[in-house]
Design a protein around this motif. Sequence first.
Motif, short mmCIF file in Angstrom:
data_model
loop_
_atom_site.label_atom_id
_atom_site.label_comp_id
_atom_site.label_asym_id
_atom_site.label_seq_id
_atom_site.Cartn_x
_atom_site.Cartn_y
_atom_site.Cartn_z
N UNK A 1 -73.65 0.83 72.95
CA UNK A 1 -73.96 0.41 71.54
C UNK A 1 -73.04 -0.93 71.33
N UNK A 2 -71.68 -0.65 71.68
CA UNK A 2 -70.60 -1.74 71.47
C UNK A 2 -70.83 -2.63 72.60
N UNK A 3 -71.36 -2.65 73.63
CA UNK A 3 -71.71 -3.53 74.43
C UNK A 3 -72.52 -4.59 74.03
N UNK A 4 -73.54 -4.09 73.23
CA UNK A 4 -74.76 -4.85 72.84
C UNK A 4 -74.35 -5.79 71.58
N UNK A 5 -73.60 -4.97 70.66
CA UNK A 5 -73.20 -5.71 69.45
C UNK A 5 -72.08 -6.68 69.68
N UNK A 6 -71.19 -6.25 70.62
CA UNK A 6 -70.23 -7.57 71.10
C UNK A 6 -70.96 -8.58 71.61
N UNK A 7 -72.18 -8.46 72.56
CA UNK A 7 -72.78 -9.53 73.03
C UNK A 7 -73.62 -10.43 72.20
#
Length: 277
Positions: A226-232
């Motif tokens: 989830x954080x990977x997508x949000x930061x992306x």
Amino acid sequence: MLDSRPESEDRTELLWAVGDTAGVERWIADVLEAEPDAALPRLVAGVRHISWGWEARTGARAQHVSREQFEIFHDRLRTAEKHLYEVAEREPRWTSPWYGLQTTGRGLQVGPSVARRRFEATVRRDPHHLGAHQQQLQQVCEKWGGSHEEMHAFAAKSAFGAPGGTLLGQLVAIAHIEEWLSLDQGPDDAYMRRPEVTSSLRKAADHSFRHPDFVRQGAWLKVLNTFAMAFSLAGDRASARECFQATDGRVTEFPWNHLDGSDPAAAYRKQRSSAGR
């Protein structure tokens, strides 16, 4: 497997894996009849009827769901509630039935007061239960009758009100993704790239998976995805790369299904490549 995973270790993921399995509703009835006093078969039946209900409703907007679909949806959720209340009576310390009742309550539109009481019943038994907080976050989302302001406030209060290192930091990332989803193309990307959004994601990450007390257990992989997508989406390539490195190619359906419903792994790979990982 469910019996060997106690409630204290949060068997939510396992329960939902069973609930999402087609055919469980056919054979669980015989188990209920054979073991009328057992709580676990009723829990399985309740969770399966939740998932089965949402299968009938589909994930479409309400205006695109037929009356017949809604009738089947509500009938299955009412059956789920019957089973879950029976479990709660038999095992008053268990968290799972109350978590299930949070989900049925949203589908049956029990209203914010009842929904809040069900959430509180869950977290009394497990204060940092990620699934319970995720359900309540959905309850206060704009699309379910809440607002963006209420959603972000709940996410921040839950994440930063918990000790450092819990999984609840994910709520901050989910809230930003939810607002991004609510916007048209163009304004959605502009929203995610606001400096204050990036700042709040970094603070949540510091209090969650970057914290020294963070332990890779439970739904930790879904939190990192989830954080990977949000930061992306926020354009923070360094932070996204950190998350992709931690996930090491292990993809969870959520949240990547929001970028590619048919192939979440393809969305993961695309964003990972963009982050330079």
